[in-house]
Motif scaffolding. Structure first.
Motif, PDB file in Angstrom:
ATOM      1  N   LEU A  37      72.907  11.245-100.409  1.00  0.00           N
ATOM      2  CA  LEU A  37      74.278  10.747-100.467  1.00  0.00           C
ATOM      3  C   LEU A  37      75.287  11.895-100.425  1.00  0.00           C
ATOM      4  CD1 LEU A  37      73.913   7.961-103.188  1.00  0.00           C
ATOM      5  CD2 LEU A  37      73.810   7.715-100.694  1.00  0.00           C
ATOM      6  N   ILE A  38      74.957  12.994-101.097  1.00  0.00           N
ATOM      7  CA  ILE A  38      75.856  14.153-101.078  1.00  0.00           C
ATOM      8  C   ILE A  38      75.932  14.738 -99.667  1.00  0.00           C
ATOM      9  CG2 ILE A  38      76.144  16.532-101.887  1.00  0.00           C
ATOM     10  CD1 ILE A  38      75.010  15.604-104.594  1.00  0.00           C
ATOM     11  N   SER A  39      74.786  14.875 -99.009  1.00  0.00           N
ATOM     12  CA  SER A  39      74.787  15.462 -97.667  1.00  0.00           C
ATOM     13  C   SER A  39      75.539  14.585 -96.675  1.00  0.00           C
ATOM     14  CB  SER A  39      73.348  15.688 -97.181  1.00  0.00           C
ATOM     15  OG  SER A  39      72.689  14.449 -96.964  1.00  0.00           O
ATOM     16  N   ASP A  40      75.580  13.278 -96.929  1.00  0.00           N
ATOM     17  CA  ASP A  40      76.301  12.349 -96.054  1.00  0.00           C
ATOM     18  C   ASP A  40      77.751  12.149 -96.486  1.00  0.00           C
ATOM     19  OD1 ASP A  40      74.676  11.207 -93.852  1.00  0.00           O
ATOM     20  OD2 ASP A  40      75.790   9.373 -94.287  1.00  0.00           O
ATOM     21  N   ARG A  41      78.161  12.820 -97.554  1.00  0.00           N
ATOM     22  CA  ARG A  41      79.531  12.739 -98.067  1.00  0.00           C
ATOM     23  C   ARG A  41      79.947  11.290 -98.328  1.00  0.00           C
ATOM     24  NH1 ARG A  41      80.739  17.022-100.384  1.00  0.00           N
ATOM     25  NH2 ARG A  41      82.952  16.440-100.281  1.00  0.00           N
ATOM     26  N   VAL A  42      79.068  10.566 -98.985  1.00  0.00           N
ATOM     27  CA  VAL A  42      79.328   9.158 -99.298  1.00  0.00           C
ATOM     28  C   VAL A  42      80.417   9.054-100.357  1.00  0.00           C
ATOM     29  CG1 VAL A  42      78.317   7.125-100.397  1.00  0.00           C
ATOM     30  CG2 VAL A  42      77.073   8.321 -98.582  1.00  0.00           C
ATOM     31  N   GLU A  43      81.400   8.207-100.124  1.00  0.00           N
ATOM     32  CA  GLU A  43      82.499   8.003-101.068  1.00  0.00           C
ATOM     33  C   GLU A  43      82.500   6.606-101.677  1.00  0.00           C
ATOM     34  OE1 GLU A  43      86.267   9.120 -99.468  1.00  0.00           O
ATOM     35  OE2 GLU A  43      85.556  11.068 -98.732  1.00  0.00           O
ATOM     36  N   ALA A  44      81.834   5.657-101.005  1.00  0.00           N
ATOM     37  CA  ALA A  44      81.791   4.280-101.494  1.00  0.00           C
ATOM     38  C   ALA A  44      80.433   3.700-101.168  1.00  0.00           C
ATOM     39  CB  ALA A  44      82.898   3.442-100.860  1.00  0.00           C
ATOM     40  N   LEU A  45      79.880   2.932-102.111  1.00  0.00           N
ATOM     41  CA  LEU A  45      78.505   2.467-101.967  1.00  0.00           C
ATOM     42  C   LEU A  45      78.317   1.130-102.665  1.00  0.00           C
ATOM     43  CD1 LEU A  45      75.303   4.546-102.146  1.00  0.00           C
ATOM     44  CD2 LEU A  45      75.535   2.665-103.766  1.00  0.00           C
ATOM     45  N   VAL A  46      77.448   0.295-102.106  1.00  0.00           N
ATOM     46  CA  VAL A  46      77.021  -0.941-102.742  1.00  0.00           C
ATOM     47  C   VAL A  46      75.560  -0.786-103.146  1.00  0.00           C
ATOM     48  CG1 VAL A  46      76.505  -3.382-102.389  1.00  0.00           C
ATOM     49  CG2 VAL A  46      78.644  -2.438-101.535  1.00  0.00           C
ATOM     50  N   GLU A  47      75.245  -1.206-104.373  1.00  0.00           N
ATOM     51  CA  GLU A  47      73.877  -1.134-104.883  1.00  0.00           C
ATOM     52  C   GLU A  47      73.436  -2.540-105.283  1.00  0.00           C
ATOM     53  OE1 GLU A  47      71.243   1.351-108.208  1.00  0.00           O
ATOM     54  OE2 GLU A  47      73.439   1.419-108.277  1.00  0.00           O
ATOM     55  N   VAL A  48      72.251  -2.943-104.833  1.00  0.00           N
ATOM     56  CA  VAL A  48      71.694  -4.234-105.205  1.00  0.00           C
ATOM     57  C   VAL A  48      70.575  -3.987-106.211  1.00  0.00           C
ATOM     58  CG1 VAL A  48      70.546  -6.328-104.400  1.00  0.00           C
ATOM     59  CG2 VAL A  48      72.275  -5.213-102.957  1.00  0.00           C
ATOM     60  N   GLY A  49      70.766  -4.435-107.447  1.00  0.00           N
ATOM     61  CA  GLY A  49      69.800  -4.227-108.517  1.00  0.00           C
ATOM     62  C   GLY A  49      70.214  -3.073-109.409  1.00  0.00           C
ATOM     63  N   ALA A  62      76.033  11.695-107.557  1.00  0.00           N
ATOM     64  CA  ALA A  62      76.433  12.066-106.201  1.00  0.00           C
ATOM     65  C   ALA A  62      77.944  11.909-106.020  1.00  0.00           C
ATOM     66  CB  ALA A  62      75.680  11.210-105.178  1.00  0.00           C
ATOM     67  N   LEU A  63      78.497  10.794-106.487  1.00  0.00           N
ATOM     68  CA  LEU A  63      79.925  10.562-106.321  1.00  0.00           C
ATOM     69  C   LEU A  63      80.755  11.571-107.117  1.00  0.00           C
ATOM     70  CD1 LEU A  63      80.029   6.653-106.431  1.00  0.00           C
ATOM     71  CD2 LEU A  63      80.344   8.132-104.442  1.00  0.00           C
ATOM     72  N   VAL A  64      80.289  11.923-108.315  1.00  0.00           N
ATOM     73  CA  VAL A  64      80.992  12.929-109.112  1.00  0.00           C
ATOM     74  C   VAL A  64      80.957  14.278-108.400  1.00  0.00           C
ATOM     75  CG1 VAL A  64      80.873  14.264-111.240  1.00  0.00           C
ATOM     76  CG2 VAL A  64      80.686  11.780-111.321  1.00  0.00           C
ATOM     77  N   THR A  65      79.822  14.598-107.783  1.00  0.00           N
ATOM     78  CA  THR A  65      79.688  15.869-107.073  1.00  0.00           C
ATOM     79  C   THR A  65      80.604  15.918-105.852  1.00  0.00           C
ATOM     80  OG1 THR A  65      77.381  16.049-107.796  1.00  0.00           O
ATOM     81  CG2 THR A  65      78.049  17.413-105.926  1.00  0.00           C
ATOM     82  N   ILE A  66      80.628  14.831-105.086  1.00  0.00           N
ATOM     83  CA  ILE A  66      81.473  14.766-103.893  1.00  0.00           C
ATOM     84  C   ILE A  66      82.949  14.740-104.283  1.00  0.00           C
ATOM     85  CG2 ILE A  66      82.066  13.347-101.880  1.00  0.00           C
ATOM     86  CD1 ILE A  66      79.088  12.348-102.014  1.00  0.00           C
ATOM     87  N   ASP A  67      83.254  14.021-105.367  1.00  0.00           N
ATOM     88  CA  ASP A  67      84.598  13.943-105.933  1.00  0.00           C
ATOM     89  C   ASP A  67      85.633  13.434-104.918  1.00  0.00           C
ATOM     90  OD1 ASP A  67      86.532  14.107-107.904  1.00  0.00           O
ATOM     91  OD2 ASP A  67      87.006  16.210-107.464  1.00  0.00           O
ATOM     92  N   SER A  99      84.539   3.464-115.148  1.00  0.00           N
ATOM     93  CA  SER A  99      85.838   3.402-114.483  1.00  0.00           C
ATOM     94  C   SER A  99      85.706   3.353-112.966  1.00  0.00           C
ATOM     95  CB  SER A  99      86.698   4.611-114.873  1.00  0.00           C
ATOM     96  OG  SER A  99      86.079   5.816-114.455  1.00  0.00           O
ATOM     97  N   THR A 100      84.561   3.747-112.433  1.00  0.00           N
ATOM     98  CA  THR A 100      84.362   3.752-110.981  1.00  0.00           C
ATOM     99  C   THR A 100      83.324   2.740-110.534  1.00  0.00           C
ATOM    100  OG1 THR A 100      82.728   5.536-111.124  1.00  0.00           O
ATOM    101  CG2 THR A 100      85.021   6.184-110.778  1.00  0.00           C
ATOM    102  N   VAL A 101      82.623   2.099-111.474  1.00  0.00           N
ATOM    103  CA  VAL A 101      81.560   1.158-111.128  1.00  0.00           C
ATOM    104  C   VAL A 101      82.027  -0.270-111.398  1.00  0.00           C
ATOM    105  CG1 VAL A 101      79.182   0.434-111.555  1.00  0.00           C
ATOM    106  CG2 VAL A 101      79.773   2.858-111.660  1.00  0.00           C
ATOM    107  N   GLN A 102      81.814  -1.135-110.436  1.00  0.00           N
ATOM    108  CA  GLN A 102      82.093  -2.569-110.585  1.00  0.00           C
ATOM    109  C   GLN A 102      80.754  -3.307-110.621  1.00  0.00           C
ATOM    110  OE1 GLN A 102      84.120  -4.288-107.232  1.00  0.00           O
ATOM    111  NE2 GLN A 102      83.876  -6.396-107.986  1.00  0.00           N
TER     112      GLN A 102
END
Length: 223
Positions: A37-49, A62-67, A99-102
């Motif tokens: 995720l870091i190498s792909d510079r992901v900023e938004a993601l959906v997780e199932v489960g 990963a999101l904290v690292t990418i910031d 604060s960042t997870v729904q």
């Protein structure tokens, strides 16, 4: 929080033998997921489960690292409270990620269409919900409308025939492409837990095509 969870386990588990070790994504695979995720510079993601939140914490790392300026992590899990006593959600909150997870406490077959209707677009998805073929197939159907063209979809338990078969449809008919080395150093399992079958990585990473194209119905490739 990730280190503590891997070393000591969660503060509560279901009353099944070795449930945490059986259900959760192993620490090494969490590391590989984070790095991808870091190498792909992901900023938004959906997780199932969600379950015990091992993968969710890795995604959060990963999101904290990418910031990114506006990180987005949507988790879908109807069983978080009735089956897991909110232990995964509590761990995310303890890590300061609430604060960042729904958290959507609905079936993915209901939640994902809602996200499509809302117009959500994300960079990646991590799928570790139901492993029944028809439910995995439906998850992927909606996620291809949510994950941007060229984005990532990562699936856990690709060693199960039901998950592999669902993914194969999209590879053969819609141009999805496996990233073969993404989890090559991760956990390996025999397909179908048959010791005579091929040994494959537990997780599979898929790259979506650069455009969302619906093929004509006549162009169908058996899978």
């Amino acid at each position: 929080m990730r280190r503590q969870l891997a070393q000591y386990g969660p503060p509560w588990t279901r009353d099944h033998e070795r449930d945490f070790e059986t259900v959760t994504l192993p620490e090494r695979d969490c590391d590989l997921l984070r790095d991808l995720l870091i190498s792909d510079r992901v900023e938004a993601l959906v997780e199932v489960g969600l379950a015990y939140a091992s993968s969710a914490l890795a995604i959060g790392e990963a999101l904290v690292t990418i910031d990114p300026p506006h990180p987005r992590h949507v988790v879908v899990d109807p069983f978080q409270e009735p089956a897991y006593a909110n232990v995964g959600w509590d761990l995310l909150c303890a890590a300061g990620l609430d604060s960042t997870v729904q958290l959507m406490r609905e079936w993915s077959s209901i939640a994902l269409p809602e996200l499509v209707t809302d117009g959500l677009v994300v960079d990646a998805a991590f799928v570790d919900g139901s492993h029944r073929f028809h439910e995995v197939f439906v998850d992927l159907y909606f996620l291809r409308k949510i994950v941007r063209p060229g984005g990532l979809i990562v699936l856990d338990d690709d060693w199960t025939p039901s998950v592999r078969t669902a993914v194969r449809y999209y590879e053969k008919n819609l141009g999805w492409t496996a990233i073969p080395d993404a989890f090559a150093d991760g956990t390996l399992r025999h397909i179908g837990d048959d010791p005579t079958a091929e040994l494959v990585p537990r997780c599979r990473a898929i790259r979506l095509p650069e455009a969302l194209v619906e093929p004509p119905f006549e162009r169908f490739h058996p899978f």
